[in-house]
Design an enzyme around this catalytic site. Sequence first.
Site: not given
Ligand SMILES: NC(=O)c1ccc[n+]([C@@H]2O[C@H](COP(=O)([O-])OP(=O)(O)OC[C@H]3O[C@@H](n4cnc5c(N)ncnc54)[C@H](OP(=O)(O)O)[C@@H]3O)[C@@H](O)[C@H]2O)c1
Length: 253
Positions: A141, A154
């Site tokens: 991130s 985080y």
């Molecule tokens: N959105 C942002 O602004 C942003 C910015 C920088 C980085 N990121 C990173 O991008 C990645 C995806 O996040 P997102 O924003 O797309 O959020 P999200 O919509 O909440 O998606 C998170 C995904 O990770 C899965 N997950 C979480 N904990 C897990 C576990 N213990 N085992 C297996 N799967 C798990 C969730 O599965 P379930 O829903 O099925 O539980 C979901 O598919 C993360 O690493 C986050 O830190 C996001």
Amino acid sequence: MTEQKAGSILITGASSGIGEALALHYAKPGVFLALSGRDQERLDAIAQSCRGRGADVDAQIIDVVDEQAMRQWIEQVDDAHPLDLLIANAGIGLATSKDRSLHETTKKTFAINVTGVFNSIHPVLERMKKRQSGQIAIMASVAGFRGMPGAASYSASKVAVKAYGEALRGAYWGRVKVNVICPGFVESRMTAQNRFPMPFLMTADKAARIIAKGLRKNKGVIAFPFPTAFAMRFLTLLPQALSDAILRRSPQK
Ligand SMILES: NC(=O)c1ccc[n+]([C@@H]2O[C@H](COP(=O)([O-])OP(=O)(O)OC[C@H]3O[C@@H](n4cnc5c(N)ncnc54)[C@H](OP(=O)(O)O)[C@@H]3O)[C@@H](O)[C@H]2O)c1
């Protein structure tokens, strides 16, 4: 521009947000997709959409914290469809609350965001090295450029995986491609919880296109959008007292 040639792709956390958008981006005839998440209904619906786009899909409910289950699944996938690309995307962004101490928040965040990444990439790293092909992308991130007072657990977890990915990129150079992904704010279930302004918030589809382009070019750190990435990089160059003073005003997760 030619699309990523990858024929076999594994994405963790594909049941939502950026992982979902990446799965849909890569889904096409001739592509094998191994997708994981924890929510059966959402993962099944996404797997179905990917099949609708012509991809072969293996969708598995596995917690990335479960080392044994992850190793078993990933080795099985790699035996049948040697992986060209693995995206260790699954992650959480927990806030501390009156019910969850900083200690609990940090332990849980590191278990998923850091150990979960190890559990995702280690089963295939040496295999890729042996066959001298393959690509591993680690989801960090822009919050991983520096410890952030508003999101201590985080940001520290993302600093850790960013550094690990950068180190592996050098260590496996010429044999396995390793990339670190550093998005700014992207629309997802995670950011839907945020109650503060999110500058340059972008859709997950747009983020997936930027990530796929960066991976195709084998960029070491895929950081976007530019203004957020620039601001975070700039912060790391400032004298500590100044960056501390600026970041103390940043919102609490
Ligand atoms: N959105 C942002 O602004 C942003 C910015 C920088 C980085 N990121 C990173 O991008 C990645 C995806 O996040 P997102 O924003 O797309 O959020 P999200 O919509 O909440 O998606 C998170 C995904 O990770 C899965 N997950 C979480 N904990 C897990 C576990 N213990 N085992 C297996 N799967 C798990 C969730 O599965 P379930 O829903 O099925 O539980 C979901 O598919 C993360 O690493 C986050 O830190 C996001």
